[in-house]
Design a protein around this motif. Structure first.
Motif: not given
Length: 203
Positions: A109-127
């Motif tokens: 399963p792969v999707v694009a990261s949105v961390n470059s758009l919202w820095s708050s996505a960082n830890w959520y995506e890691r989780e």
């Protein structure tokens, strides 16, 4: 900053449908909130539109989580197994939206990261990576965040055993933490239900 009065969910849905166009797979209003489903190929572009376009301006990503739909609706679910659900908030326009995207490949399963758009996505995506094994392409520091470095598997997947694969303990002789195979025997417990003879007026 002036906070505007939010528009009705149905009106917001129509605006977002017009704004996102072909990026959208579906849009609906549930429980008074707009839920959008976007294709994985257009996920990053759609999210950028939601952040930047007039009438959208979702400045804040307030939540992101992974999902495993393999047992959804008692196994009758026919869509992709893994998905990501994001909640966005527009402070300036006083509106919010839920966005979901399904990973195209169940095995990887792969999707694009949105961390470059919202820095708050960082830890959520890691989780979501740690717990579901969803890979966020473009994330610059995608590593486990809740489980240990030696952890095997992804514990929020529906097929992950309740007892795990390994157990750890501190070994006083070696003076370090060691990993060993799980010694707990898996078992199902069926609760015993005892009711009075005339329970609920039944004879």
């Amino acid at each position: 900053m002036t906070v505007e009065t939010s528009i009705a969910p149905e009106a917001l849905k129509q605006h977002l449908v017009a704004c996102l166009g072909d990026h959208l797979l579906s849009a609906e209003v549930k429980l008074g909130e707009v839920t959008l489903t976007v294709s994985p190929a257009h996920y990053l572009a759609a999210m950028q539109q939601l952040r930047d376009a007039a009438g959208c301006r979702f400045e804040q990503l307030i939540d992101l989580c992974g999902m495993d739909y393999s047992t959804y609706r008692d196994g009758l679910w026919e869509g992709q197994r893994f998905g990501v659900v994001v909640h966005l908030l527009s402070v300036s326009l006083n509106q919010r939206v839920r966005v979901q995207v399904f990973c195209a490949d169940d095995d990887f399963p792969v999707v694009a990261s949105v961390n470059s758009l919202w820095s708050s996505a960082n830890w959520y995506e890691r989780e979501a990576f740690d717990l579901y094994g969803i890979v966020f392409e473009g994330h610059n520091d995608l590593r486990r965040i809740l489980t240990d470095y030696g952890f095997i598997g992804h514990p929020f997947r529906k097929d992950f055993p309740l007892s795990g694969h390994v157990e750890m303990r501190y070994d006083t002789e070696r003076r370090r933490v060691i990993y060993e195979p799980v010694t707990i025997e898996p078992r199902e417990i069926t609760p015993r239900i005892i009711r009075e003879d005339n329970y609920g007026g039944l004879h």
